[in-house]
Design an enzyme around this catalytic site. Structure first.
Site, PDB file in Angstrom:
ATOM      1  N   SER A   1       0.841  -1.190   0.000  1.00  0.00           N
ATOM      2  CA  SER A   1       0.000   0.000   0.000  1.00  0.00           C
ATOM      3  C   SER A   1       0.885   1.251   0.000  1.00  0.00           C
ATOM      4  CB  SER A   1      -0.874  -0.026   1.265  1.00  0.00           C
ATOM      5  OG  SER A   1      -1.971   0.840   1.134  1.00  0.00           O
ATOM      6  N   PRO A   2       0.433   2.325  -0.674  1.00  0.00           N
ATOM      7  CA  PRO A   2       1.265   3.537  -0.666  1.00  0.00           C
ATOM      8  C   PRO A   2       1.447   4.079   0.746  1.00  0.00           C
ATOM      9  CG  PRO A   2      -0.911   3.985  -1.608  1.00  0.00           C
ATOM     10  CD  PRO A   2      -0.804   2.505  -1.426  1.00  0.00           C
TER      11      PRO A   2
ATOM     12  N   CYS B 258       3.633   7.142   2.866  1.00  0.00           N
ATOM     13  CA  CYS B 258       4.560   8.274   2.923  1.00  0.00           C
ATOM     14  C   CYS B 258       5.733   7.961   3.821  1.00  0.00           C
ATOM     15  CB  CYS B 258       3.860   9.508   3.484  1.00  0.00           C
ATOM     16  SG  CYS B 258       2.823  10.323   2.290  1.00  0.00           S
TER      17      CYS B 258
ATOM     18  N   ALA C  43       2.333   8.638  -1.609  1.00  0.00           N
ATOM     19  CA  ALA C  43       1.708   9.861  -2.099  1.00  0.00           C
ATOM     20  C   ALA C  43       2.791  10.805  -2.617  1.00  0.00           C
ATOM     21  CB  ALA C  43       0.917  10.531  -0.980  1.00  0.00           C
TER      22      ALA C  43
ATOM     23  N   GLN D  62       1.557   6.627  -6.606  1.00  0.00           N
ATOM     24  CA  GLN D  62       0.318   7.327  -6.244  1.00  0.00           C
ATOM     25  C   GLN D  62       0.572   8.828  -6.364  1.00  0.00           C
ATOM     26  OE1 GLN D  62      -0.892   7.846  -2.065  1.00  0.00           O
ATOM     27  NE2 GLN D  62      -2.808   6.817  -2.566  1.00  0.00           N
TER      28      GLN D  62
ATOM     29  N   TYR E 279      -7.667  14.490   1.517  1.00  0.00           N
ATOM     30  CA  TYR E 279      -6.821  15.344   0.681  1.00  0.00           C
ATOM     31  C   TYR E 279      -7.681  15.955  -0.426  1.00  0.00           C
ATOM     32  CZ  TYR E 279      -3.295  13.247   3.612  1.00  0.00           C
ATOM     33  OH  TYR E 279      -2.587  12.836   4.722  1.00  0.00           O
TER      34      TYR E 279
ATOM     35  N   LEU F 102      -5.747  -3.320   7.862  1.00  0.00           N
ATOM     36  CA  LEU F 102      -5.658  -4.413   8.830  1.00  0.00           C
ATOM     37  C   LEU F 102      -5.844  -5.795   8.192  1.00  0.00           C
ATOM     38  CD1 LEU F 102      -7.293  -2.735  11.958  1.00  0.00           C
ATOM     39  CD2 LEU F 102      -4.879  -3.257  11.567  1.00  0.00           C
TER      40      LEU F 102
ATOM     41  N   GLY G 267      -0.234  -2.414   4.361  1.00  0.00           N
ATOM     42  CA  GLY G 267       0.528  -1.228   4.725  1.00  0.00           C
ATOM     43  C   GLY G 267       1.512  -1.541   5.830  1.00  0.00           C
ATOM     44  N   ARG G 268       1.074  -1.351   7.071  1.00  0.00           N
ATOM     45  CA  ARG G 268       1.989  -1.481   8.208  1.00  0.00           C
ATOM     46  C   ARG G 268       2.640  -2.854   8.299  1.00  0.00           C
ATOM     47  NH1 ARG G 268      -2.524   0.979  11.952  1.00  0.00           N
ATOM     48  NH2 ARG G 268      -3.699  -0.064  10.285  1.00  0.00           N
TER      49      ARG G 268
HETATM   50  C1  FNR Z   1      -0.113   5.430   5.147  1.00  0.00           C
HETATM   51  N1  FNR Z   1      -1.229   5.428   4.328  1.00  0.00           N
HETATM   52  C2  FNR Z   1      -1.191   6.122   3.142  1.00  0.00           C
HETATM   53  N2  FNR Z   1      -2.235   6.036   2.266  1.00  0.00           N
HETATM   54  C3  FNR Z   1      -2.152   6.613   1.064  1.00  0.00           C
HETATM   55  O1  FNR Z   1      -3.098   6.515   0.286  1.00  0.00           O
HETATM   56  N3  FNR Z   1      -1.042   7.309   0.689  1.00  0.00           N
HETATM   57  C4  FNR Z   1       0.031   7.450   1.513  1.00  0.00           C
HETATM   58  O2  FNR Z   1       1.054   8.036   1.145  1.00  0.00           O
HETATM   59  C5  FNR Z   1      -0.060   6.891   2.805  1.00  0.00           C
HETATM   60  N4  FNR Z   1       0.944   7.038   3.710  1.00  0.00           N
HETATM   61  C6  FNR Z   1       0.989   6.239   4.845  1.00  0.00           C
HETATM   62  C7  FNR Z   1       2.143   6.214   5.626  1.00  0.00           C
HETATM   63  C8  FNR Z   1       2.219   5.342   6.710  1.00  0.00           C
HETATM   64  C9  FNR Z   1       3.495   5.269   7.522  1.00  0.00           C
HETATM   65  C10 FNR Z   1       1.126   4.510   7.022  1.00  0.00           C
HETATM   66  C11 FNR Z   1       1.188   3.537   8.175  1.00  0.00           C
HETATM   67  C12 FNR Z   1      -0.024   4.584   6.275  1.00  0.00           C
HETATM   68  C13 FNR Z   1      -2.312   4.477   4.557  1.00  0.00           C
HETATM   69  C14 FNR Z   1      -1.918   3.081   4.085  1.00  0.00           C
HETATM   70  O3  FNR Z   1      -1.690   3.055   2.696  1.00  0.00           O
HETATM   71  C15 FNR Z   1      -3.004   2.040   4.424  1.00  0.00           C
HETATM   72  O4  FNR Z   1      -4.158   2.339   3.683  1.00  0.00           O
HETATM   73  C16 FNR Z   1      -3.327   1.994   5.908  1.00  0.00           C
HETATM   74  O5  FNR Z   1      -2.127   1.969   6.678  1.00  0.00           O
HETATM   75  C17 FNR Z   1      -4.193   0.807   6.267  1.00  0.00           C
HETATM   76  O6  FNR Z   1      -3.564  -0.396   5.919  1.00  0.00           O
HETATM   77  P1  FNR Z   1      -2.749  -1.305   7.023  1.00  0.00           P
HETATM   78  O7  FNR Z   1      -1.579  -0.497   7.494  1.00  0.00           O
HETATM   79  O8  FNR Z   1      -3.723  -1.611   8.118  1.00  0.00           O
HETATM   80  O9  FNR Z   1      -2.319  -2.516   6.246  1.00  0.00           O
END
Ligand code: FNR
Length: 354
Positions: free
Chosen positions: A22-23, A25, A57, A99, A183, A301, A323-324
């Site tokens: 997942s994207p 930052c 992003a 993204q 955003y 999650l 993501g995480r």
């Molecule tokens: C994110 N998330 C996020 N989403 C997005 O659309 N663009 C981004 O740049 C970011 N940046 C970002 C940084 C960090 C450190 C985290 C933890 C999360 C949200 C991410 O892509 C995801 O949708 C959520 O974290 C939920 O998924 P997980 O972490 O539960 O697998």
């Protein structure tokens, strides 16, 4: 019945499995230029077996960054550093995605680890004035955004188009438009942040106009043969806000304009709302959107292989994004193959460890 490890072909691009990064930052850049951190971070996740690696992003203009440390794609100087990222991902078996984003009224903040990510006011050294659909601040800590004129809206749409063109030159093969998390694009389609009375506010058609026109312009420069995705906030989780039903209707519009996949996230537009998080809590949004016939990604999650596989097998999504969990464990995909007893694409160099 598709499963987690079955390849997925979208237009001319084939993902080796249905697992994506997942994207996220990283807030680790100067002047928006990609660097070694991004090459190593994303390259490692390609080595770890993901099919799709979506870089974070990426701002289409400096004002559209969340923090002064965000990566960007607002000038040709940004292209070359990104070619190292796309090469690192692609040469390790994954599809390089990007993204592109504009932070709108939630721009100009500190990094999460500096001052808790608090807003940087426009008159502070690293801050800048923010913009949005209406002069409504995200919350009391944030500055009131400048209400964008129609000419300014068109100018930002041009910036998205130019960013897409540069992403192509840099070697990205999958483009995601960030229209989630409060955003700029989300703030236009949510009735809670958009109180406009012109063609860009009011009715559903008007609120989605900024996004739809942006999609159309991007599709005109993003090749037919390459996939285009949009990340949405499927619900605002708030009374009077954007709903899952509207997301389903939006998906029908996006499909007509050549969008291949809707990445189904949620929230971020309304400060302080309660979000009922739990394992796979956004999957039902993906399932609803997918009923239109468009491809979807589920996110949020998703942490264990059986859960991820069940989401794909039950037809709730076409891709799962992590993501995480991917930050904790870049080798999650390789380990998932192993735990579900499938032949894994383990790099030869690592064979003795698996
Ligand atoms: C994110 N998330 C996020 N989403 C997005 O659309 N663009 C981004 O740049 C970011 N940046 C970002 C940084 C960090 C450190 C985290 C933890 C999360 C949200 C991410 O892509 C995801 O949708 C959520 O974290 C939920 O998924 P997980 O972490 O539960 O697998």
């Amino acid at each position: 019945m598709a499963h987690l490890f079955e390849p997925l072909t979208v237009r001319s691009i084939t993902l080796r499995n249905r697992i994506g990064v997942s994207p996220m930052c990283m807030y680790s850049y100067k002047d928006g230029l990609s660097n070694d951190w991004q090459v190593v971070h994303l390259g490692a996740r390609a080595v770890g077996g993901a099919g799709l690696v979506i870089s974070e992003a990426t701002a289409v203009e400096p004002r559209g960054r969340i923090t002064p440390h965000d990566v960007g794609i607002w000038s040709d100087a940004h292209i070359e550093p990104f070619t190292r990222v796309t090469r690192a991902i692609k040469s390790n078996g994954a599809v390089p995605g990007i993204q592109i984003a504009h932070a709108g009224r939630k721009a100009s903040t500190n990094r999460p680890w500096d001052h808790n990510g608090s807003p940087i006011q426009p008159d502070e050294p690293d801050g800048w004035p923010v913009a949005g659909p209406s002069p409504i601040a995200f919350n009391d800590d944030y500055p009131v955004p400048h209400e964008l004129s129609v000419e300014e809206i068109h100018a930002i749409q041009n910036l998205f188009r130019d960013g897409a063109r540069r992403a192509l030159t840099a070697g990205f093969e999958w483009l995601e438009i960030h229209a989630a998390h409060g955003y700029l694009l989300h703030s236009f389609y949510s009735p809670l942040s958009n109180h406009r009375t012109d063609d860009y506010g009011g009715s559903f058609e008007n609120r989605i106009r900024f996004l739809m026109e942006t999609v159309k312009m991007i599709r005109s420069v993003w090749p037919e043969k390459l996939p285009l995705a949009v990340r949405i906030s499927g619900t605002d989780w708030a009374e009077g806000g954007w709903t899952v039903e509207e997301s389903v209707e939006l998906a029908r519009h996006l499909m007509k304009e050549g969008v291949d996949l809707v990445d189904c996230s949620s929230g971020g537009g309304v400060s302080g709302v309660h979000i009922p998080t739990g394992p796979g809590y956004q999957v039902p949004i993906s399932e609803a959107v997918r009923s239109t016939g468009i491809l979807t990604a589920a996110v949020g999650l998703i942490t264990n292989p059986e859960q991820a596989d069940a989401i794909i097998r039950s037809g709730q999504a076409d891709i799962v994004l992590l993501g995480r969990e991917m930050l904790r464990n870049p080798y999650w995909p390789l380990q998932a193959y192993r735990s579900l007893k499938q032949p894994a694409p383990i790099p030869s160099q690592y064979l003795r460890a698996f």
